[in-house]
Design a protein around this motif. Structure first.
Motif, PDB file in Angstrom:
ATOM      1  N   ALA A  40       0.821  -1.218   0.095  1.00 23.12           N
ATOM      2  CA  ALA A  40       0.020  -0.140   0.054  1.00 23.12           C
ATOM      3  C   ALA A  40       0.876   1.354  -0.046  1.00 23.12           C
ATOM      4  N   ASN A  41       2.066   1.106   0.747  1.00 22.64           N
ATOM      5  CA  ASN A  41       3.064   2.287   0.425  1.00 22.64           C
ATOM      6  C   ASN A  41       3.984   2.345  -0.495  1.00 22.64           C
ATOM      7  N   ALA A  42       3.723   1.630  -1.471  1.00 21.03           N
ATOM      8  CA  ALA A  42       4.746   1.496  -2.669  1.00 21.03           C
ATOM      9  C   ALA A  42       4.920   2.952  -3.453  1.00 21.03           C
ATOM     10  N   SER A  43       6.148   3.336  -3.649  1.00 17.91           N
ATOM     11  CA  SER A  43       6.280   4.657  -4.176  1.00 17.91           C
ATOM     12  C   SER A  43       6.978   4.659  -5.469  1.00 17.91           C
ATOM     13  N   GLY A  44       7.119   5.547  -6.352  1.00 26.07           N
ATOM     14  CA  GLY A  44       8.101   5.686  -7.447  1.00 26.07           C
ATOM     15  C   GLY A  44       7.570   4.585  -8.551  1.00 26.07           C
ATOM     16  N   LEU A  45       8.424   3.873  -9.093  1.00 25.45           N
ATOM     17  CA  LEU A  45       8.277   3.010 -10.032  1.00 25.45           C
ATOM     18  C   LEU A  45       7.484   1.707  -9.513  1.00 25.45           C
ATOM     19  N   LEU A  46       7.920   1.361  -8.306  1.00 26.30           N
ATOM     20  CA  LEU A  46       7.068   0.310  -7.724  1.00 26.30           C
ATOM     21  C   LEU A  46       5.418   0.313  -7.797  1.00 26.30           C
ATOM     22  N   VAL A  47       4.921   1.641  -7.985  1.00 26.09           N
ATOM     23  CA  VAL A  47       3.613   1.925  -7.890  1.00 26.09           C
ATOM     24  C   VAL A  47       2.781   1.059  -8.944  1.00 26.09           C
ATOM     25  N   ILE A  48       3.727   0.587 -10.070  1.00 34.17           N
ATOM     26  CA  ILE A  48       2.949  -0.137 -11.120  1.00 34.17           C
ATOM     27  C   ILE A  48       2.624  -1.658 -10.687  1.00 34.17           C
ATOM     28  N   GLU A  49       3.656  -2.050  -9.832  1.00 35.12           N
ATOM     29  CA  GLU A  49       3.450  -3.382  -9.227  1.00 35.12           C
ATOM     30  C   GLU A  49       2.378  -3.597  -8.223  1.00 35.12           C
ATOM     31  N   ARG A  50       2.106  -2.514  -7.378  1.00 34.32           N
ATOM     32  CA  ARG A  50       0.499  -2.391  -6.637  1.00 34.32           C
ATOM     33  C   ARG A  50      -0.682  -2.525  -7.577  1.00 34.32           C
ATOM     34  N   ILE A  51      -0.591  -1.607  -8.595  1.00 40.11           N
ATOM     35  CA  ILE A  51      -1.532  -1.635  -9.688  1.00 40.11           C
ATOM     36  C   ILE A  51      -2.209  -2.831 -10.205  1.00 40.11           C
ATOM     37  N   LEU A  52      -0.917  -3.617 -10.532  1.00 41.03           N
ATOM     38  CA  LEU A  52      -1.172  -4.942 -11.289  1.00 41.03           C
ATOM     39  C   LEU A  52      -1.619  -6.006 -10.216  1.00 41.03           C
ATOM     40  N   ARG A  53      -0.938  -5.917  -9.209  1.00 42.92           N
ATOM     41  CA  ARG A  53      -1.182  -6.966  -7.903  1.00 42.92           C
ATOM     42  C   ARG A  53      -2.317  -6.717  -7.164  1.00 42.92           C
ATOM     43  N   ASP A  54      -2.572  -5.556  -7.004  1.00 44.78           N
ATOM     44  CA  ASP A  54      -3.788  -5.115  -5.946  1.00 44.78           C
ATOM     45  C   ASP A  54      -4.628  -4.184  -6.507  1.00 44.78           C
ATOM     46  N   ARG A  55      -5.206  -4.322  -7.926  1.00 48.06           N
ATOM     47  CA  ARG A  55      -6.048  -3.360  -8.512  1.00 48.06           C
ATOM     48  C   ARG A  55      -7.142  -3.146  -7.739  1.00 48.06           C
ATOM     49  N   GLN A  56      -7.750  -4.121  -6.994  1.00 44.66           N
ATOM     50  CA  GLN A  56      -9.157  -3.671  -6.252  1.00 44.66           C
ATOM     51  C   GLN A  56      -8.782  -3.036  -5.177  1.00 44.66           C
ATOM     52  N   GLY A  57      -7.391  -2.990  -4.598  1.00 45.87           N
ATOM     53  CA  GLY A  57      -7.298  -1.766  -3.439  1.00 45.87           C
ATOM     54  C   GLY A  57      -7.293  -0.652  -4.147  1.00 45.87           C
ATOM     55  N   ILE A  58      -6.440  -0.480  -5.307  1.00 44.50           N
ATOM     56  CA  ILE A  58      -6.539   0.791  -5.882  1.00 44.50           C
ATOM     57  C   ILE A  58      -7.848   1.309  -6.158  1.00 44.50           C
ATOM     58  N   TRP A  59      -8.957   0.364  -6.772  1.00 41.32           N
ATOM     59  CA  TRP A  59     -10.297   1.047  -6.967  1.00 41.32           C
ATOM     60  C   TRP A  59     -10.985   1.399  -5.615  1.00 41.32           C
ATOM     61  N   GLN A  60     -10.675   0.530  -4.533  1.00 41.10           N
ATOM     62  CA  GLN A  60     -11.150   1.012  -3.262  1.00 41.10           C
ATOM     63  C   GLN A  60     -10.887   2.244  -2.847  1.00 41.10           C
ATOM     64  N   GLN A  61      -9.411   2.549  -3.031  1.00 42.85           N
ATOM     65  CA  GLN A  61      -8.863   3.842  -2.680  1.00 42.85           C
ATOM     66  C   GLN A  61      -9.564   4.981  -3.184  1.00 42.85           C
ATOM     67  N   VAL A  62      -9.751   4.831  -4.675  1.00 42.17           N
ATOM     68  CA  VAL A  62     -10.300   5.799  -5.502  1.00 42.17           C
ATOM     69  C   VAL A  62     -11.714   5.983  -4.990  1.00 42.17           C
ATOM     70  N   VAL A  63     -12.679   4.883  -4.599  1.00 41.67           N
ATOM     71  CA  VAL A  63     -13.973   5.124  -4.033  1.00 41.67           C
ATOM     72  C   VAL A  63     -13.996   5.999  -3.040  1.00 41.67           C
ATOM     73  N   GLU A  64     -13.126   5.693  -2.038  1.00 40.03           N
ATOM     74  CA  GLU A  64     -13.292   6.410  -0.701  1.00 40.03           C
ATOM     75  C   GLU A  64     -12.405   7.641  -0.875  1.00 40.03           C
ATOM     76  N   ASP A  65     -11.677   8.012  -1.994  1.00 43.03           N
ATOM     77  CA  ASP A  65     -11.198   9.340  -2.187  1.00 43.03           C
ATOM     78  C   ASP A  65     -10.177   9.411  -0.898  1.00 43.03           C
ATOM     79  N   ARG A  66      -9.423   8.460  -0.811  1.00 38.56           N
ATOM     80  CA  ARG A  66      -8.539   8.450   0.411  1.00 38.56           C
ATOM     81  C   ARG A  66      -6.945   8.498  -0.166  1.00 38.56           C
ATOM     82  N   SER A  67      -6.217   9.560   0.172  1.00 37.69           N
ATOM     83  CA  SER A  67      -4.785   9.692  -0.213  1.00 37.69           C
ATOM     84  C   SER A  67      -4.528   9.657  -1.704  1.00 37.69           C
ATOM     85  N   LEU A  68      -5.710  10.314  -2.368  1.00 39.10           N
ATOM     86  CA  LEU A  68      -5.340  10.293  -3.815  1.00 39.10           C
ATOM     87  C   LEU A  68      -4.370  11.144  -4.336  1.00 39.10           C
ATOM     88  N   ALA A  69      -4.018  12.312  -3.595  1.00 40.23           N
ATOM     89  CA  ALA A  69      -2.970  13.171  -4.196  1.00 40.23           C
ATOM     90  C   ALA A  69      -1.649  12.501  -4.276  1.00 40.23           C
TER      91      ALA A  69
END
Length: 306
Positions: free
Chosen positions: A2-31
């Motif tokens: 969840a705290n992946a930064s930089g280039l590692l954010v793509i790994e989170r998008i590909l592995r935990d896409r449901q977590g990404i969508w949930q974060q967008v739904v909750e409008d949480r730390s999107l900046a």
């Protein structure tokens, strides 16, 4: 992750896409998430742009490394207000941060897939340095990467639709709901009445209801079918009933229109910012004169190649 930064954010998008969508739904730390995706996309697109321009030397490689991220970011800046206003017109409740985060997910996936193809492009540049083939190869790579990225975008919008963010807000309704038809009546509590001539009370107890005997099941002869072929199939016990399909909101339909708009704007802007490859036999120039269009050039290249 969840705290992946930089280039590692793509790994989170590909592995935990449901977590990404949930974060967008909750409008949480999107900046923070959007900043990470922006940084990784710019770096990846700059690397791939350097591969494109390396066909015509180091100076062209440096120029294309700056132009390719600029191409995607300027296209995003032009088209994002249209997507946001489309959502507002049809009652969607997406904020600007949510809309930007959704599009940045698609852009990040596109950029990372493109840079993953960079070794293949370099291989053909070294072994088969043909200008027409190299140009069509890289256009195909970018088109394929963009299609995968846009698939992520449509998937994210479907998740938002499931959470009701693409539909207008429903008015408040009363919490009390009517009892379903045919429900058994609840017997009233026994009433306390005064006893005969005394100050105490005695409780009148209603007689227990007679047990209801279940109807006897009919004996079905062997080989007899209760439900004819093609008839109504009853729900099996223990299996939840299927959920009714939700209607497609207008925002999803407009999303596909917006994707076409994004593609047309991006290709025309790419034609305006050219050269990215650097035509052999021509002097280096930062920009070319605006003549023709992207699609006519692709058809001309195909006819010369075949």
């Amino acid at each position: 992750m969840a705290n992946a930064s930089g280039l590692l954010v793509i790994e989170r998008i590909l592995r935990d896409r449901q977590g990404i969508w949930q974060q967008v739904v909750e409008d949480r730390s999107l900046a923070r998430l959007t900043g990470q995706m922006l940084m990784s996309s710019v770096i990846a697109l700059a690397c791939y742009g350097a591969v494109l321009g390396s066909f015509n030397g180091v100076l062209m490689a440096l120029t294309s490394a700056a132009k390719l991220p600029l191409l995607f970011l300027v296209t995003l800046a032009i088209c994002l207000p249209t997507l946001y206003l489309f959502n507002l017109v049809f009652g969607a409740r997406l904020s600007v941060r949510q809309s930007l985060a959704l599009v940045m997910v698609a852009l990040t996936v596109t950029a990372m897939l493109a840079v993953a193809f960079a070794p293949i492009a370099l291989f053909f540049l070294i072994t088969a340095p043909d200008y027409g083939f190299f140009k069509l190869l890289n256009v195909s790579i970018l088109a394929l990467s963009a299609l995968v990225g846009l698939r992520f975008l449509t998937g994210g919008m479907r998740v938002l639709n499931e959470h009701g963010l693409l539909s207008p807000a429903k008015p408040a309704v009363e919490q009390q709901q009517e009892a379903p038809a045919g429900a058994p009546a609840v017997p009233a509590a026994p009433a306390a009445v005064p006893a005969n001539g005394s100050g105490g009370t005695a409780t009148l107890t209603a007689p227990a209801p007679a047990p209801v005997q279940a109807p006897a099941q009919a004996v079905v002869p062997p080989g007899y079918m209760l439900t004819p072929i093609g008839g109504h199939q009853h729900q099996r016990p223990g299996r939840p009933a299927p959920k009714p399909a939700q209607p497609t909101p207008p925002s999803m339909t407009l999303l596909y229109i917006w994707i076409l708009l994004f593609g047309f704007v991006g290709t025309q802007l790419a034609w305006t910012l050219r050269p990215f490859f650097g035509s052999p036999g021509m002097k280096f120039s930062l920009y070319r004169d605006i003549d023709g269009n992207f699609y006519a050039e692709i058809f001309r290249t195909l006819s010369n190649l075949f």
